[in-house]
Scaffold this motif. Structure first.
Motif, short mmCIF file in Angstrom:
data_model
loop_
_atom_site.label_atom_id
_atom_site.label_comp_id
_atom_site.label_asym_id
_atom_site.label_seq_id
_atom_site.Cartn_x
_atom_site.Cartn_y
_atom_site.Cartn_z
N LEU A 1 0.82 -1.20 0.00
CA LEU A 1 0.00 0.00 0.00
C LEU A 1 0.86 1.25 0.00
O LEU A 1 0.70 2.14 -0.84
N VAL A 2 1.79 1.33 0.95
CA VAL A 2 2.60 2.54 1.08
C VAL A 2 3.45 2.77 -0.16
O VAL A 2 3.51 3.87 -0.70
N LEU A 3 4.08 1.71 -0.66
CA LEU A 3 4.95 1.89 -1.83
C LEU A 3 4.14 2.22 -3.07
O LEU A 3 4.56 3.02 -3.90
N SER A 4 2.95 1.63 -3.20
CA SER A 4 2.10 1.95 -4.34
C SER A 4 1.63 3.39 -4.26
O SER A 4 1.57 4.09 -5.27
N LEU A 5 1.31 3.86 -3.05
CA LEU A 5 0.89 5.25 -2.89
C LEU A 5 2.05 6.20 -3.18
O LEU A 5 1.84 7.29 -3.70
N LEU A 6 3.25 5.78 -2.86
CA LEU A 6 4.42 6.59 -3.22
C LEU A 6 4.49 6.76 -4.73
O LEU A 6 4.76 7.84 -5.24
N LEU A 7 4.26 5.67 -5.44
CA LEU A 7 4.29 5.72 -6.90
C LEU A 7 3.20 6.63 -7.41
O LEU A 7 3.42 7.44 -8.31
N CYS A 8 2.00 6.54 -6.83
CA CYS A 8 0.89 7.40 -7.25
C CYS A 8 1.22 8.86 -7.01
O CYS A 8 0.96 9.72 -7.83
N CYS B 1 12.69 2.70 -11.61
CA CYS B 1 13.34 1.41 -11.71
C CYS B 1 12.44 0.44 -12.45
O CYS B 1 11.26 0.72 -12.68
N ARG B 2 12.98 -0.69 -12.78
CA ARG B 2 12.24 -1.65 -13.59
C ARG B 2 11.52 -2.70 -12.76
O ARG B 2 10.96 -3.64 -13.32
N TYR B 3 11.51 -2.55 -11.45
CA TYR B 3 10.87 -3.54 -10.58
C TYR B 3 9.46 -3.12 -10.20
O TYR B 3 9.20 -1.94 -9.97
N PRO B 4 8.52 -4.07 -10.08
CA PRO B 4 7.17 -3.76 -9.62
C PRO B 4 7.20 -3.44 -8.12
O PRO B 4 8.16 -3.80 -7.42
N PRO B 5 6.15 -2.78 -7.60
CA PRO B 5 6.15 -2.39 -6.19
C PRO B 5 6.42 -3.52 -5.21
O PRO B 5 7.05 -3.31 -4.17
N ALA C 1 16.10 -1.56 -3.37
CA ALA C 1 15.57 -0.39 -2.66
C ALA C 1 16.36 0.86 -3.01
O ALA C 1 15.79 1.94 -3.22
N LEU C 2 17.68 0.73 -3.09
CA LEU C 2 18.51 1.87 -3.46
C LEU C 2 18.25 2.30 -4.89
O LEU C 2 18.16 3.50 -5.19
N GLN C 3 18.12 1.34 -5.79
CA GLN C 3 17.88 1.65 -7.19
C GLN C 3 16.54 2.36 -7.37
O GLN C 3 16.41 3.27 -8.18
N CYS C 4 15.55 1.95 -6.57
CA CYS C 4 14.21 2.53 -6.67
C CYS C 4 14.03 3.73 -5.74
O CYS C 4 12.94 4.30 -5.68
N ARG C 5 15.07 4.05 -4.97
CA ARG C 5 15.08 5.22 -4.11
C ARG C 5 13.98 5.18 -3.04
O ARG C 5 13.33 6.18 -2.74
N VAL C 6 13.78 4.01 -2.48
CA VAL C 6 12.79 3.86 -1.41
C VAL C 6 13.40 3.17 -0.19
O VAL C 6 12.70 2.55 0.60
N GLN C 7 14.73 3.29 -0.02
CA GLN C 7 15.39 2.56 1.07
C GLN C 7 14.87 3.00 2.43
O GLN C 7 14.71 2.17 3.35
N LYS C 8 14.61 4.31 2.63
CA LYS C 8 14.11 4.79 3.92
C LYS C 8 12.75 4.18 4.23
O LYS C 8 12.50 3.70 5.34
N PHE D 1 -3.34 -1.24 -19.27
CA PHE D 1 -2.11 -2.03 -19.28
C PHE D 1 -0.97 -1.36 -18.52
O PHE D 1 -0.29 -2.02 -17.71
N PRO D 2 -0.71 -0.06 -18.73
CA PRO D 2 0.37 0.58 -17.96
C PRO D 2 0.12 0.53 -16.45
O PRO D 2 1.05 0.30 -15.67
N THR D 3 -1.13 0.72 -16.04
CA THR D 3 -1.44 0.68 -14.60
C THR D 3 -1.25 -0.72 -14.05
O THR D 3 -0.65 -0.91 -12.99
N TRP D 4 -1.75 -1.71 -14.76
CA TRP D 4 -1.58 -3.10 -14.33
C TRP D 4 -0.11 -3.47 -14.26
O TRP D 4 0.32 -4.19 -13.34
N SER D 5 0.68 -3.01 -15.19
CA SER D 5 2.11 -3.32 -15.21
C SER D 5 2.79 -2.85 -13.93
O SER D 5 3.72 -3.49 -13.44
N MET D 6 2.34 -1.71 -13.40
CA MET D 6 2.96 -1.16 -12.20
C MET D 6 2.29 -1.61 -10.90
O MET D 6 2.94 -1.70 -9.86
N LEU D 7 1.00 -1.90 -10.96
CA LEU D 7 0.25 -2.20 -9.73
C LEU D 7 -0.39 -3.58 -9.75
O LEU D 7 -1.37 -3.82 -9.05
N GLN D 8 0.16 -4.51 -10.50
CA GLN D 8 -0.47 -5.83 -10.60
C GLN D 8 -0.52 -6.57 -9.28
O GLN D 8 -1.29 -7.52 -9.13
N ASP D 9 0.26 -6.13 -8.30
CA ASP D 9 0.23 -6.76 -6.99
C ASP D 9 -1.01 -6.37 -6.19
O ASP D 9 -1.37 -7.05 -5.23
#
Length: 271
Positions: free
Chosen positions: A7-14, A27-31, A41-48, A87-95
């Motif tokens: 939830l938190v990481l997806s909301l960060l993306l939003c 980054c190329r990884y899903p949430p 985490a470092l690559q996606c800049r969400v380590q904190k 499709f773009p939304t599903w690609s990022m939020l399929q979880d």
């Protein structure tokens, strides 16, 4: 990852998409994978955020947002929505979301042995609807990728074969062709017709989008321009509701003021 983390990481993306000052996970990884390792985490800049989520946060299951699309294969509006929003939304939020595709729309079922369906776009659209219904049935999880590939192409019908080979190589074209030209394709389209006719309220146009089985014009309008943000918001509401209910103290029927079932039934009978 825990649902709270999703939830938190997806909301960060939003938030990043809407221009808020949050880390930008380019980054190329899903949430679901952002907190899998320190490197990611470092690559996606969400380590904190990942460190905070590791230390705290309830481990509760939350159902994904169920998005159902009722559409026609050659409808310009449907094609734009699939290729630019769904499709773009599903690609990022399929979880945190599921997608159900129902190719039928404004098609009509008619009592005819030759062609039991009449489509707005004529026979080519009927063929496209049938191909995509068979793709959904035969390819399962990869169906959205294959159908996106078709709908984003200049000619969805011509693109069907190479898209199937690219995204669902385990399904041969001959198998799909047998579905389309045989009785199975008609059965699938009849099932889609039944699902479409069962809509409440009845659909007035295509694309027609429902969320968790419900339709509102407000949500559909927002989905046409910002589906990603809408899915994030709906998931957040579901998570908060689930969490609040889980934290409420359990009460006995007498504490809640509930009447015994027999009493309730008797009162209902008396009107």
């Amino acid at each position: 990852m825990k649902p709270w983390g999703l939830l938190v990481l997806s909301l960060l993306l939003c938030a990043e998409r809407s221009g808020a000052s949050h880390p930008k996970p380019a980054c190329r990884y899903p949430p679901s994978q952002w907190c899998r390792s320190l490197e990611i985490a470092l690559q996606c800049r969400v380590q904190k955020q990942c460190m905070e989520l590791t230390a705290t946060g309830p481990d509760r299951s939350v159902s994904p947002v169920a998005v159902t699309l009722y559409y026609q294969s050659l409808c310009p509006g449907s094609r734009v929505f699939i290729s630019q929003q769904l499709f773009p939304t599903w690609s990022m939020l399929q979880d945190i979301m599921t997608v159900t595709l129902v190719p039928y729309g404004n098609t009509k079922e008619v009592p005819s042995a030759k062609s039991p369906f009449v489509c707005q776009g004529g026979e080519p659209e009927c063929l496209g609807n049938m191909i995509e219904a068979c793709i959904v049935h035969l390819t399962g999880p990869s169906s959205l990728q294959t159908i996106y590939c078709m709908e984003a192409a200049a000619d969805p019908l011509t693109a069907a074969r190479p898209c199937l080979q690219l995204y669902a190589p385990s399904v041969s074209w001959s198998t799909l062709d047998s579905c389309v030209k045989g009785g199975l394709g008609h059965q699938l389209m009849h099932a889609n017709a039944a699902m479409t006719r069962a809509l409440s309220p009845a659909h007035l146009h295509v694309p027609w989008v429902t969320f968790n089985g419900e339709y509102t014009a407000e949500r559909e309008t927002k989905a046409m321009s910002s589906l990603l943000q809408l899915v994030c918001q709906l998931y957040q509401v579901m998570f908060v509701t689930r969490t609040v209910k889980a934290r409420l103290p359990r009460q006995t029927p007498s504490e809640r003021g509930d009447k015994p079932a027999a009493v309730v039934s008797d009162l209902a009978f008396r009107g």
